[in-house]
Design an enzyme around this catalytic site. Structure first.
Site, PDB file in Angstrom:
ATOM      1  N   VAL A  28      -8.995  56.207  54.154  1.00 45.84           N
ATOM      2  CA  VAL A  28      -9.535  56.347  53.187  1.00 45.84           C
ATOM      3  C   VAL A  28     -11.409  55.308  53.782  1.00 45.84           C
ATOM      4  O   VAL A  28     -11.459  55.060  54.406  1.00 45.84           O
ATOM      5  CB  VAL A  28      -8.579  54.897  52.868  1.00 45.84           C
ATOM      6  CG1 VAL A  28      -8.428  53.606  53.823  1.00 45.84           C
ATOM      7  CG2 VAL A  28      -9.321  54.483  51.146  1.00 45.84           C
TER       8      VAL A  28
ATOM      9  N   ARG B 256      -9.526  66.293  51.477  1.00 45.45           N
ATOM     10  CA  ARG B 256     -10.789  65.753  52.954  1.00 45.45           C
ATOM     11  C   ARG B 256      -9.787  66.108  53.875  1.00 45.45           C
ATOM     12  O   ARG B 256      -8.446  65.126  53.362  1.00 45.45           O
ATOM     13  CB  ARG B 256     -11.433  64.999  52.349  1.00 45.45           C
ATOM     14  CG  ARG B 256     -11.462  64.325  51.979  1.00 45.45           C
ATOM     15  CD  ARG B 256     -13.139  62.984  52.086  1.00 45.45           C
ATOM     16  NE  ARG B 256     -12.146  62.035  51.919  1.00 45.45           N
ATOM     17  CZ  ARG B 256     -11.881  60.797  51.840  1.00 45.45           C
ATOM     18  NH1 ARG B 256     -11.480  61.379  53.799  1.00 45.45           N
ATOM     19  NH2 ARG B 256     -11.455  59.382  51.745  1.00 45.45           N
ATOM     20  N   GLY B 257     -10.440  66.170  55.137  1.00 40.10           N
ATOM     21  CA  GLY B 257      -9.909  64.997  55.444  1.00 40.10           C
ATOM     22  C   GLY B 257     -10.306  63.424  55.881  1.00 40.10           C
ATOM     23  O   GLY B 257     -11.112  62.857  55.350  1.00 40.10           O
TER      24      GLY B 257
ATOM     25  N   HIS C 142     -16.489  54.513  47.968  1.00 42.76           N
ATOM     26  CA  HIS C 142     -17.759  55.187  47.506  1.00 42.76           C
ATOM     27  C   HIS C 142     -19.242  53.902  46.749  1.00 42.76           C
ATOM     28  O   HIS C 142     -17.945  53.826  46.187  1.00 42.76           O
ATOM     29  CB  HIS C 142     -17.937  56.487  47.409  1.00 42.76           C
ATOM     30  CG  HIS C 142     -17.476  57.393  48.173  1.00 42.76           C
ATOM     31  ND1 HIS C 142     -18.319  57.567  49.068  1.00 42.76           N
ATOM     32  CD2 HIS C 142     -16.148  58.260  48.096  1.00 42.76           C
ATOM     33  CE1 HIS C 142     -17.187  58.471  49.968  1.00 42.76           C
ATOM     34  NE2 HIS C 142     -16.501  59.399  49.116  1.00 42.76           N
TER      35      HIS C 142
ATOM     36  N   GLY D 297     -17.319  66.412  52.556  1.00 39.88           N
ATOM     37  CA  GLY D 297     -19.205  65.861  53.320  1.00 39.88           C
ATOM     38  C   GLY D 297     -19.082  64.439  53.565  1.00 39.88           C
ATOM     39  O   GLY D 297     -18.778  64.358  54.841  1.00 39.88           O
ATOM     40  N   LEU D 298     -20.538  63.887  53.060  1.00 36.09           N
ATOM     41  CA  LEU D 298     -21.239  62.958  54.109  1.00 36.09           C
ATOM     42  C   LEU D 298     -21.578  61.305  53.243  1.00 36.09           C
ATOM     43  O   LEU D 298     -22.060  61.856  52.210  1.00 36.09           O
ATOM     44  CB  LEU D 298     -22.424  63.382  55.940  1.00 36.09           C
ATOM     45  CG  LEU D 298     -23.336  63.118  54.954  1.00 36.09           C
ATOM     46  CD1 LEU D 298     -24.807  62.601  54.289  1.00 36.09           C
ATOM     47  CD2 LEU D 298     -24.093  64.490  55.813  1.00 36.09           C
TER      48      LEU D 298
ATOM     49  N   ILE E  76     -17.779  60.422  57.390  1.00 33.74           N
ATOM     50  CA  ILE E  76     -17.689  62.081  57.061  1.00 33.74           C
ATOM     51  C   ILE E  76     -16.576  62.802  56.840  1.00 33.74           C
ATOM     52  O   ILE E  76     -15.035  62.007  57.712  1.00 33.74           O
ATOM     53  CB  ILE E  76     -18.390  62.980  58.021  1.00 33.74           C
ATOM     54  CG1 ILE E  76     -20.293  62.691  58.614  1.00 33.74           C
ATOM     55  CG2 ILE E  76     -18.123  64.437  58.783  1.00 33.74           C
ATOM     56  CD1 ILE E  76     -20.512  63.012  59.432  1.00 33.74           C
ATOM     57  N   GLY E  77     -16.175  63.183  55.781  1.00 33.12           N
ATOM     58  CA  GLY E  77     -15.080  63.920  55.311  1.00 33.12           C
ATOM     59  C   GLY E  77     -15.068  65.316  55.154  1.00 33.12           C
ATOM     60  O   GLY E  77     -15.543  65.427  53.286  1.00 33.12           O
TER      61      GLY E  77
ATOM     62  N   CYS F  40     -12.109  54.565  56.775  1.00 33.37           N
ATOM     63  CA  CYS F  40     -11.581  54.961  57.802  1.00 33.37           C
ATOM     64  C   CYS F  40      -9.585  55.219  58.936  1.00 33.37           C
ATOM     65  O   CYS F  40     -10.207  55.852  59.489  1.00 33.37           O
ATOM     66  CB  CYS F  40     -12.756  55.594  58.160  1.00 33.37           C
ATOM     67  SG  CYS F  40     -14.058  56.261  57.974  1.00 33.37           S
TER      68      CYS F  40
END
Length: 280
Positions: free
Chosen positions: A120, A116-117, A123, A197-198, A185-186, A215
């Site tokens: 770090v 993903r874009g 979660h 996703g988010l 969001i990535g 991020c």
């Protein structure tokens, strides 16, 4: 859920006298795709803690299947996976060790470098994660539009359901209330099919964010819905049951606003079918 039985105030109606709300709503109109209501298969396990590698494998398998269906001109639906993760750090394609406040060889939590874009992030429990796997040919073939549409879902949830005036920050991706980032969001897009996703911090323990630069943004912090609610709204907090109610409320609002912004019709699927994805 009946709002009178909850310690949080639920506001789901637009007040035309509120000019600040008008600004948010008027900006959002251009993001809504008034399409024919494409079907979206939803695997909803939002109360479960799912290991990140398992959810990652599901996404990759569904994307592979989706590409095959596109080649056969038989791609007739999108997919949405909703869950919480066991504690984990994930790194995007732009991630560097400079944004880790620990030795990568001695990580306090499992961590995974993904496709993903972004940088770090963390979660964990109390954070709702949505992984939309969508064919943007049926929405808009524009990655910037897609990122802004995901932000729009979050902005609507925070304002209409929790009366939190969230905003975008120019040049950054995500959603903030003041200086605190509530949602990250990535995404990854392959042949116009989205995945990753988010993630929305609802009642998340924010302490694991202290071990990273979330991020890659050093001059702003992170927050959660629970932490930003007015003290009077939190006065009924007693135990984990109230966290569960807050998760329920946030989840229902996320699904509603996602359907509205992307103009999809949700079709709930048995979650055990995801275990068959590796067959494709």
């Amino acid at each position: 859920m009946n709002a009178q039985h909850s310690p949080w105030t639920i506001r789901a109606h637009f007040d035309p006298r509120n000019t600040s709300q008008q600004a948010v709503v008027s900006e959002s109109i251009s993001l809504v795709q008034h399409s024919s209501g494409r079907r979206c298969e939803c695997y909803d396990m939002y109360k479960k803690l799912v290991p990140f590698p398992e959810a990652w494998a599901w996404q990759q398998s569904i994307v592979k299947k989706r590409k095959t269906l596109i080649d056969m001109n038989e791609d007739d639906s999108d997919t949405l996976i909703i869950l919480q993760h066991e504690p984990v750090y994930t790194l995007g394609t732009a991630s560097t060790k400079n944004n880790l406040n620990f030795d990568m060889n001695d990580s306090p939590l499992p961590f995974y470098r993904t496709e993903r874009g972004g940088e770090v992030t963390y979660h964990g429990p109390g954070q709702l994660v949505m992984y939309p796997i969508m064919n943007l040919r049926y929405q808009k073939m524009d990655l910037h539009w897609y990122l802004r549409a995901l932000e729009e879902v979050l902005l609507r949830v925070l304002f209409s359901t929790f009366s939190l005036k969230a905003s975008r920050i120019h040049g950054l991706t995500g959603v903030w209330v003041g200086e605190k980032k509530l949602a990250a969001i990535g995404i990854r897009v392959s042949r116009w099919v989205t995945y990753h996703g988010l993630a929305l911090n609802v009642c998340t323990d924010l302490s694991p964010f202290n071990r990273i630069v979330p991020c890659g943004i050093r001059d702003r912090g992170v927050g959660s819905i629970k932490g930003l609610l007015e003290p009077s709204s939190r006065s009924c907090y007693h135990d984990d049951d109230d966290d569960g109610k807050l998760i329920d409320i946030a989840h229902d609002s996320l699904v509603k606003e996602f359907c509205e912004v992307f103009q999809v019709e949700m079709s709930h699927q048995p979650c055990n079918e995801l275990n068959m994805c590796d067959m494709y």
